[in-house]
Design an enzyme around this catalytic site. Sequence first.
Site, mmCIF file in Angstrom:
data_model
loop_
_atom_site.group_PDB
_atom_site.id
_atom_site.type_symbol
_atom_site.label_atom_id
_atom_site.label_comp_id
_atom_site.label_asym_id
_atom_site.label_seq_id
_atom_site.Cartn_x
_atom_site.Cartn_y
_atom_site.Cartn_z
ATOM 1 N N ARG A 7 0.357 14.531 13.295
ATOM 2 C CA ARG A 7 0.852 14.289 11.923
ATOM 3 C C ARG A 7 0.806 15.549 11.049
ATOM 4 N NH1 ARG A 7 -1.095 8.441 9.846
ATOM 5 N NH2 ARG A 7 0.808 8.482 8.660
ATOM 6 N N ASP A 15 4.536 0.779 12.131
ATOM 7 C CA ASP A 15 3.358 0.092 11.587
ATOM 8 C C ASP A 15 3.261 -1.369 12.032
ATOM 9 O OD1 ASP A 15 2.529 2.365 10.323
ATOM 10 O OD2 ASP A 15 3.162 1.771 8.314
ATOM 11 N N LYS A 27 0.835 -1.209 0.000
ATOM 12 C CA LYS A 27 0.000 0.000 0.000
ATOM 13 C C LYS A 27 0.869 1.257 0.000
ATOM 14 C CE LYS A 27 -1.863 1.549 4.028
ATOM 15 N NZ LYS A 27 -1.523 2.978 4.252
ATOM 16 N N ASN A 28 1.854 1.297 0.885
ATOM 17 C CA ASN A 28 2.616 2.535 1.052
ATOM 18 C C ASN A 28 3.593 2.795 -0.091
ATOM 19 O OD1 ASN A 28 1.205 3.055 3.338
ATOM 20 N ND2 ASN A 28 2.904 2.674 4.773
ATOM 21 N N ARG A 69 -8.860 -0.521 4.325
ATOM 22 C CA ARG A 69 -7.943 0.507 3.813
ATOM 23 C C ARG A 69 -6.569 -0.073 3.529
ATOM 24 N NH1 ARG A 69 -6.818 4.776 7.798
ATOM 25 N NH2 ARG A 69 -5.189 5.002 6.265
ATOM 26 N N CYS A 109 -5.732 13.293 13.103
ATOM 27 C CA CYS A 109 -5.570 11.895 12.733
ATOM 28 C C CYS A 109 -5.528 11.100 14.020
ATOM 29 C CB CYS A 109 -4.263 11.761 11.960
ATOM 30 S SG CYS A 109 -3.563 10.140 11.954
#
Length: 421
Positions: free
Chosen positions: A122, A305, A23-24, A397, A117
């Site tokens: 952030r 993460d 994803k990133n 997501r 967030c």
Amino acid sequence: MDKIVIEGAASPLRGTVTVSGAKNAALPIICATILAPGRNVLTNVPRLGDVRTVVKLLAITGADVELRWPEVVLDTTELDNPVAPYELVKTMRAAILVLGPLVARFGRAKVSLPGGCAIGARPINLHLRALEAMGAQIAIRRGYVEVECERLQGAQIAFPVPTVGGTENVLMAATLAEGVTTISNAAQEPEIEDLAALLTSMGAKIEGAGTSVIHIEGVESLSPVTHRIIPDRIEAGTFMVAAAVTGGEITLQGVEPAHLTAVVERMREAGVEVTLGEGAITVASRGPLAPLELVTEAHPGFPTDMQAQFMVLALGAQGQSRITEAIFENRFMHVPELVRMGARIQIAGRTATIQGPSTLEGATVMATDLRASASLILAGLRARGTTEVLRVYHLDRGYENLVEKLNKMGARIRRVPSELY
Ligand code: UD1
């Protein structure tokens, strides 16, 4: 809203699982196609909520999009609208990654400020400061950041902290700037290397991506390409923990072991057997787990993460573990939910002390961010009884076919559509 139901304390996970594209990496790479007018073909793109959001952003700018998962085709020949509206940006902070490419292509951009967030403030101050150093004029009006610059100029950008998104925005913007840009204290994540590989194949001149100093020599134009997205190291790490907490043995395929060095080290310290192969990792957990001491860091350190997932690993360890979250100030949202399942965890400042082994009991839980939700699924696999995880959209997501993949390895987990309860 759908929910996920897990029958816990099931048999250990066994079998193989293929890891999806990252994803990133996909998010900045989709944004980078703005820089190369023409038909760009991306492969190994994960079918995820966040990827759809960034594709929608591209469509708003005027790109023609074809979704043929896992292939996404973006024709960026005719773009006419350098705007990222609030409705999309508020659902995904990474939307800010369109800023650098839009300014580089159009000389102007209007992007909604992301706002708050769940895992911390952030801010995007470092992105904006860097673009200013490259000659951009920046104004904040009615919740939007408006940027203007005829042509960006190469500059020396020294980040006070390594920021992944900031490094990516500057990297993309600098490819079409006039002159040389140097980013020091750059983030070194594998996703930045993947972005640089894409930009280089488009014709950009980049040296040092993946290290803390990146040099970019601006060019006049970039050409469209075909590019394969790297595997998702966080999805891979999440499955590794799933195997460990259920006392199972699984093999991950389509993975890049070199991207997971810190995670593999910590798993081995915990007593999990990890065998690395070519594009494969086998994880086997046979005996008791040892407690952990870990601190999240920028890459190549232990990734923030993976922090929530490792907390569930620590819950199964024989003794006291300590996990310090050093990247984000509010990333323990999973802790109160884990405590509701019977976990013994105490938080003091940025450090969580976890008393293992905790006996977990199924409960109805929910989390307010992606990786926290993943940790609740892992806890559900270990817990006695039934766990229901609400707010499934967080998982959608960032995890492709999570339920199907876990089921295939023997977990008893299902998704219940909202109309059925
Ligand atoms: C990216 C990842 C996210 C991961 C994070 C850290 C994507 C799409 N998201 O997020 O999954 O958790 O890296 O590895 O790739 N900061 C500032 N000012 C700025 C920018 C950042 O102060 O302008 C701070 C942040 O608050 C944070 C730290 O820098 O404390 C690192 O954040 P950053 O690396 O920028 O995270 P993201 O790019 O948002």
